[in-house]
Write an enzyme that holds these catalytic residues in place. Structure first.
Site: not given
Ligand code: NAD
Length: 443
Positions: A257, A284, A343, A349, A384
């Site tokens: 974590d 990420n 947003n 966020y 996603t």
């Molecule tokens: P997701 O929730 O599918 O994946 C995020 C991953 O981070 C998960 O596997 C989770 O277990 C891990 N995680 C969370 N907290 C953690 C911690 N404390 N320690 C270690 N790992 C941890 O999300 P996603 O859609 O794949 O997003 C990935 C990144 O992209 C994020 O930073 C998100 O904010 C950013 N993002 C996503 C979108 C979108 O449209 N999906 C848009 C803009 C930004």
């Protein structure tokens, strides 16, 4: 979540209806497959500034058919205009003169690149004004050309002409399918040209946090495809999925974590002991805990700020302080268009993601001094699990309110990150590049 509208719009009946009613037309985007040609047609290069020769050199090295004069009837894979010779507003007319006759001669998913001098580098006021004007032109081309075309402005500082190859290759290729209307800056830097452009990260170690699913999984896959050994990190609860990803790409796993007090120290030790350090770190991992500010609990605020920003800062301190990040190393952040536009319901966020942009800007000189870089992607609507749970109306708006009229894929974010990670991208430092199909939000 399948984009049913896009499926319908690509059907025979759907295509006719979309055309008749003037509905959004999300054409299937060309995406990278190993072995495909870099561009889907000849590239027309014009403008005759100080960067044009370097562009022609890149095209030659990439075995792309380059043209410097317009041929009757040819459809172009890309149009590249070197605008660095424009020194005042009257010179902007050359944009019209070049693009007007060829505006309808671009193939589907064609590419437009305009090259300029960073306005902040111009000592002459009129030149700085004209160079800044290029932004409005490029962003409009991104909106007008349609059919999956992208348009970017690349500001190349004097002395950085030799460092453009990785950027030109990325922006011409199908790897930049969902990147449009962006302004990229390339500064002078010592660039290492990859021996093999298909595996530019061979021999390098990359850490990807949040790698068990979604965008992180795609990042791990793409960096491994490019030759890196990828250390996949996620929380212990995601251990099974994490191992599946790491096994598939020949990487290793770290269950941690990132917000734990001892996480930065443990991670630093692991990377030093197992790999002697790390070359690429992708922050990420991210979470959302949405509520309007008036309804948001302290816990919701704190957890988002901690995962999305503060934990990354603490890890960076160890990576940089204990020399875990090797010289020439790359730090890469994942921001969001919410961090640019703000947003509703995402004060926590958006603050954290704007903080990622702040981190990029404030750490860029430190990384440059070590021959490295720090950049970030700012994804828009990416298909996603995170976006699959968004309410239908908001989800449809997110998908259509961009120049591509569709959501992006995790691989689109991953390819942009791989471009930052490329050893040829040392001049690309302090940039935030949106992977949003030129979303209207925060534009
Ligand atoms: P997701 O929730 O599918 O994946 C995020 C991953 O981070 C998960 O596997 C989770 O277990 C891990 N995680 C969370 N907290 C953690 C911690 N404390 N320690 C270690 N790992 C941890 O999300 P996603 O859609 O794949 O997003 C990935 C990144 O992209 C994020 O930073 C998100 O904010 C950013 N993002 C996503 C979108 C979108 O449209 N999906 C848009 C803009 C930004």
């Amino acid at each position: 979540m399948a984009d049913r509208y896009q499926q319908f719009a690509s059907s025979r009946v759907g295509r006719q209806l979309v055309r008749r009613l003037g509905l959004p037309n999300p054409v299937p985007l060309r995406r990278y497959r190993p072995g495909d040609p870099l561009v889907a047609g000849p590239v027309l290069v014009a403008g005759g500034g100080r960067v044009a020769d370097a562009v022609l050199g890149v095209l030659k090295s990439a075995q792309v058919d380059a043209k410097t004069t317009v041929d009757e009837g040819t459809r172009y894979g890309a149009l590249v205009f070197d605008a660095t010779s424009i020194t005042d507003s009257s010179g902007l007319r050359s944009l019209y003169d070049f693009f007007h006759p060829v505006a309808r001669r671009l193939v589907t998913c064609g590419r437009v690149i305009v090259i300029g001098t960073p306005p902040e580098d111009c000592t002459d006021i009129r030149e700085a004004t004209a160079q800044r004007a290029l932004e409005g032109f490029v962003r409009t081309v991104g909106k007008e050309f349609r059919r999956g075309a992208t348009a970017q402005l690349v500001y190349v500082s004097a002395g950085a002409e030799g460092g453009i190859e990785s950027t030109v290759r990325f922006l011409l290729s199908a790897k930049s399918a969902y990147v449009s209307g962006q302004v990229v800056r390339i500064g002078p830097a010592e660039v290492t040209t990859p021996a093999d452009w298909a595996h530019p990260l061979a021999g390098r170690v990359a850490l990807v946090t949040g790698a068990s699913r979604g965008i992180g999984e795609a990042i791990a896959e793409v960096l491994a495809r490019d030759g890196a050994h990828v250390v996949c990190l996620d929380i212990p609860a995601q251990g099974q999925d994490l191992s599946a990803v790491a096994n598939r790409i020949g990487g290793s796993t770290v269950q941690l974590d990132i917000t734990a007090e001892d996480a930065p120290g443990k991670l630093g030790e692991y990377l030093k002991e197992r790999h002697g350090g790390v070359d690429v770190v992708v922050h990420n991992a991210g979470i959302t805990r949405d509520k309007t500010l008036a309804k948001m609990s302290e816990q919701q605020w704190d957890s988002v700020l901690n995962v999305n920003l503060s934990a990354q800062e603490r890890i960076n301190d160890v990576l940089l302080g204990a020399e875990v990040l090797r010289p020439g190393g790359r730090l890469i952040g994942v921001s969001s268009i919410a961090g640019i536009a703000g947003n509703m319901g995402q004060a926590n966020y958006a603050t954290s993601k704007a903080g990622v942009i702040g981190m990029v800007r404030s750490l860029a000189p430190t990384l440059a001094a070590r021959g490295g870089t720090i950049n970030a992607v700012a994804p828009g609507f990416i298909e996603t699990r995170m976006t699959a749970v968004v309410p239908l109306f908001v989800r449809e708006a997110g998908r259509r309110m961009n120049s591509m009229a569709q959501g992006g894929l995790p691989v689109d974010v991953a390819e942009t990150i791989a471009w930052f990670a490329n050893p040829g991208s040392t001049g690309v430092n302090g940039n935030v590049v949106r992977v949003c199909g030129q979303s209207l939000l925060g534009a």
